[in-house]
Design an enzyme around this catalytic site. Structure first.
Site: not given
Ligand code: AMP
Length: 299
Positions: A31, A34-35, A37, A152, A154, A158
């Site tokens: 959750g 942001h851009d 996601h 991602g 990022k 993982q």
């Molecule tokens: P999170 O909500 O941080 O657990 O991330 C959910 C998914 O979004 C994961 O697969 C992350 O790798 C991806 N994600 C987080 N930040 C970015 C980003 N800046 N650009 C692309 N994907 C991202």
């Protein structure tokens, strides 16, 4: 858009769609969308007929003293973003629904052990983190039954650990890696960027700056060798790495690691082999906020 809080609802909805021949994509998130996601959601659309986004702040992937309590929770806003992005289903379970038995997830009796790929980068610094990730991601794969799942770049460790899980345990899902989205100054988007003070935010792009410099230097070495007709393995010049660590530390970063590892096994690289892909990855604290980023080398 449908919003489901129960596993059984998700199973029914997705089964109906798949009965009608639809291809389903899953984008797992915690959750505070942001851009970054959103870019994954758009990738997911390209590979499916229906996109499912899960929103769950997974207690198992936070260590003691980490930011689980503080982590931003903005479900209403997240659902609106998903609606705008044409998402078909948001799955937002609470902890009880996800883990049962009090909901902490701590009292499960079976856990997947990760060897080798967990020994460096965040795996070494955040004990139990990736085991917690695998626990929740396996559950999500089994609940949603998606044909494809998007993660991602990022969170590169993982991605490769999940990729290995899918291969070794034959999860019937195809994985896609979405590129890292950044602010104009290079800072990788992250829900944790919200923790930064104005001064810290100004410094934060140095992380990507360091990775870019490192990548340019390695890539230049490989390119000039190639141009001179010498297609050979070279020692990785570790001074490239220590210079960037020093620069960050001089600017008040506290560096957890800055490493070059080979892909997909995530082992520290001593040499750079022509035609092989590596990743330079960094994790560093600015004040109380831990940020991570990475860049491919030799691509
Ligand atoms: P999170 O909500 O941080 O657990 O991330 C959910 C998914 O979004 C994961 O697969 C992350 O790798 C991806 N994600 C987080 N930040 C970015 C980003 N800046 N650009 C692309 N994907 C991202």
């Amino acid at each position: 858009l449908k919003l489901a809080h129960k596993k059984s609802e998700v199973r029914h909805i997705v089964a109906d769609w798949q009965y009608n021949g639809d291809r389903i994509a899953l984008v797992p998130t915690m959750g505070a969308l942001h851009d970054g996601h959103i870019s994954l959601i758009r990738q997911a659309h390209l590979h499916s007929d229906r996109v499912v986004v899960s929103v769950f702040v997974n207690p198992l992937q936070f260590g003691p003293g980490e930011d689980f309590d503080q982590y931003p929770r903005t479900l209403t806003r997240d659902v609106e973003i998903c609606r705008k992005e044409g998402v078909a289903l948001v799955f937002a379970p609470d902890q009880m629904e996800m883990y049962g038995n009090g909901g902490s997830g701590q009292d499960h009796f079976i856990s997947l052990q990760i060897s080798k790929m967990n020994e460096h980068l965040c795996g070494a610094r955040r004990k139990g983190h990736f085991e917690g990730v695998l626990q929740v991601v396996s559950k999500l794969f089994n609940i949603v039954h998606a044909d494809v799942a998007v993660f991602g770049q990022k969170d590169i460790q993982q991605y490769y650990i999940i990729h290995q899980l899918v291969e070794e345990y034959d999860f019937p899902v195809e994985l896609i890696m979405g590129p890292t989205m950044r602010d104009a100054d290079g800072l990788a988007l992250s829900s944790r960027n919200e923790y930064l003070s104005a001064d810290e935010r100004k410094l934060a792009p140095m992380l990507f700056g360091g990775l870019q410099r490192l990548s340019d230097r390695v890539n230049d070495t490989m390119k000039s060798l190639k141009e001179s007709g010498e297609f050979k393995t070279v020692l990785l010049d570790k001074s490239f790495i220590s210079e960037e660590i020093l620069r960050l530390e001089e600017n008040n970063f506290n560096v957890d690691y800055l490493s070059v590892v080979s892909v997909p096994d995530l082992q520290p690289a001593d040499v750079i082999e022509p035609g092989r892909l590596y990743v330079a990855a960094v994790a560093a604290w600015i004040g109380n906020t831990r940020l991570i980023d990475n860049i491919f080398l030799n691509g």
